[in-house]
Scaffold this motif. Sequence first.
Motif, PDB file in Angstrom:
ATOM      1  N   SER A 156      -6.149  13.115  -2.017  1.00  0.00           N
ATOM      2  CA  SER A 156      -6.428  13.544  -3.383  1.00  0.00           C
ATOM      3  C   SER A 156      -5.456  14.630  -3.830  1.00  0.00           C
ATOM      4  O   SER A 156      -4.910  15.385  -3.007  1.00  0.00           O
ATOM      5  N   LYS A 210      -3.383   1.761  -0.057  1.00  0.00           N
ATOM      6  CA  LYS A 210      -4.378   1.526  -1.102  1.00  0.00           C
ATOM      7  C   LYS A 210      -4.848   2.840  -1.710  1.00  0.00           C
ATOM      8  O   LYS A 210      -5.054   2.936  -2.908  1.00  0.00           O
ATOM      9  N   ASN A 211      -5.048   3.822  -0.858  1.00  0.00           N
ATOM     10  CA  ASN A 211      -5.479   5.147  -1.314  1.00  0.00           C
ATOM     11  C   ASN A 211      -4.526   6.179  -0.742  1.00  0.00           C
ATOM     12  O   ASN A 211      -3.865   5.943   0.279  1.00  0.00           O
ATOM     13  N   ILE A 212      -4.469   7.333  -1.379  1.00  0.00           N
ATOM     14  CA  ILE A 212      -3.675   8.438  -0.856  1.00  0.00           C
ATOM     15  C   ILE A 212      -4.518   9.708  -0.919  1.00  0.00           C
ATOM     16  O   ILE A 212      -5.547   9.739  -1.609  1.00  0.00           O
ATOM     17  N   ARG A 256       2.180   9.342  -5.280  1.00  0.00           N
ATOM     18  CA  ARG A 256       2.236   7.931  -4.895  1.00  0.00           C
ATOM     19  C   ARG A 256       3.593   7.581  -4.297  1.00  0.00           C
ATOM     20  O   ARG A 256       3.683   6.838  -3.315  1.00  0.00           O
ATOM     21  N   ARG A 258      -0.417   4.769   7.972  1.00  0.00           N
ATOM     22  CA  ARG A 258      -1.227   4.225   6.873  1.00  0.00           C
ATOM     23  C   ARG A 258      -2.649   4.790   6.932  1.00  0.00           C
ATOM     24  O   ARG A 258      -3.229   5.169   5.914  1.00  0.00           O
ATOM     25  N   GLY A 274       0.807  -1.211   0.000  1.00  0.00           N
ATOM     26  CA  GLY A 274       0.000   0.000   0.000  1.00  0.00           C
ATOM     27  C   GLY A 274       0.833   1.250   0.000  1.00  0.00           C
ATOM     28  O   GLY A 274       2.016   1.218  -0.287  1.00  0.00           O
ATOM     29  N   GLU A 281      -4.549   6.855   3.998  1.00  0.00           N
ATOM     30  CA  GLU A 281      -5.695   6.231   3.341  1.00  0.00           C
ATOM     31  C   GLU A 281      -7.028   6.826   3.781  1.00  0.00           C
ATOM     32  O   GLU A 281      -8.079   6.383   3.334  1.00  0.00           O
ATOM     33  N   ASP A 282      -6.995   7.840   4.631  1.00  0.00           N
ATOM     34  CA  ASP A 282      -8.227   8.349   5.242  1.00  0.00           C
ATOM     35  C   ASP A 282      -9.257   8.779   4.201  1.00  0.00           C
ATOM     36  O   ASP A 282     -10.411   8.364   4.217  1.00  0.00           O
ATOM     37  N   GLY A 283      -8.831   9.659   3.287  1.00  0.00           N
ATOM     38  CA  GLY A 283      -9.750  10.121   2.260  1.00  0.00           C
ATOM     39  C   GLY A 283     -10.736  11.167   2.736  1.00  0.00           C
ATOM     40  O   GLY A 283     -11.538  11.675   1.965  1.00  0.00           O
ATOM     41  N   LYS A 284     -10.729  11.519   4.043  1.00  0.00           N
ATOM     42  CA  LYS A 284     -11.667  12.500   4.580  1.00  0.00           C
ATOM     43  C   LYS A 284     -10.902  13.597   5.338  1.00  0.00           C
ATOM     44  O   LYS A 284     -11.331  14.069   6.382  1.00  0.00           O
TER      45      LYS A 284
END
Length: 384
Positions: A217, A213-215, A349, A366, A211, A370-373
């Motif tokens: 934006s 998985k997400n980062i 990335r 991590r 990972g 990966e929070d996204g919020k």
Amino acid sequence: MVNFQCIDARQFLRDASVDDELFDCLIQAMLDYAIDPNILGLNIYPFVDDLNARILLHVNEYIDTLDESVKLDLAAWFGADFEPVGQVIIEQATSPLYFSIPDVILKRGSSNSRVFVEHPELFAGLDKSGLVLVSLVRGNSQIGRVKDHVLHYHQLLRRSFVGNMNSELIEELLAVEASHSGNIARIALDERRIMPEEQWLQSFEKDHVYGPKNIPSEEWLNDPRAHGTVVKGDFEGGSRGVNYNYVIVKCECRGDEESNNFLKHFEIEERVSEVCPRVDGKVLIRYFHAIRNLENGIFTHCDGAVKVFDEVSYANLLENQFGGNFGVGVTKDAIYRKVFRVDGEISSRQWAALALKWFRGNELVREFLEDGKLGYIDGACQGE
């Protein structure tokens, strides 16, 4: 008669007529060949095992002179349940020195060290933080090479600071440098350790860091309004592990508002719990810094460092922060040792991967990535 109330493993070796010169030779060989005390005697490197065998011979001859009841007490005292007691005593005698964090490796570098005496051109090429160009040491993810020698990366780049090299972090660092022709990576060396290249054996890891998985934006990363300090914590020491209480993430924009030419600085710093293992009686915390050019949406710099505290100064830091003074600046009085950096064009990335692999084992980093919020950070807020 052996006095078990005051005996220690090193003194036992002296009682067994193991002279300091032979013992010191074993310690240096263990450092050079990266053989930690737990794998002594496994015949990985004959030179190291020959020194170990010579000491073990002295120890066993001395043990043979003791009464049978004393031998049983000796095994119990040193916890020799599954190994011969003589080898366990050697392991316990060498561990404090092998796993120590001496002052010399916390400084920029010494021209009198074993590595820099052998390769003075490396010392001449150190930057102000004591880092050497990766390109000069022909590095791979585990070691550097210069001429016919293997050089080891800095001890603070080892997993948990005492284990095998954090090879996935270094592999990522090398990949970032190779991803763009203008990128330049630097790394810290352990100037105590040097060995013949022809004798080096590669090690293999069974676990990996995956990972994230997400980062965050690109919009959030490039927004100058998204700044401030956030604290993400696992204050109960629960499912995310008991070694790390919280991480502090600070975002700060610096630049010219009229020209809209901003640089956004990202800093991440961890806080370890009381049960997190200390190394050589020291509290070690990791720090990560990155700079992003908001005009072109590219990271231009990443670096990692370790901050070193004694127990009293670390307790004072935590007490200060529990009063609401969260932030990474409050640790500036600690001993600070930078261990890697890369400059150039670094993708989002790649930034996230470097941060995650540097903070290997700290799942709170991590979760931040990966929070996204994340939204807009305004002042200090405490995470879950």
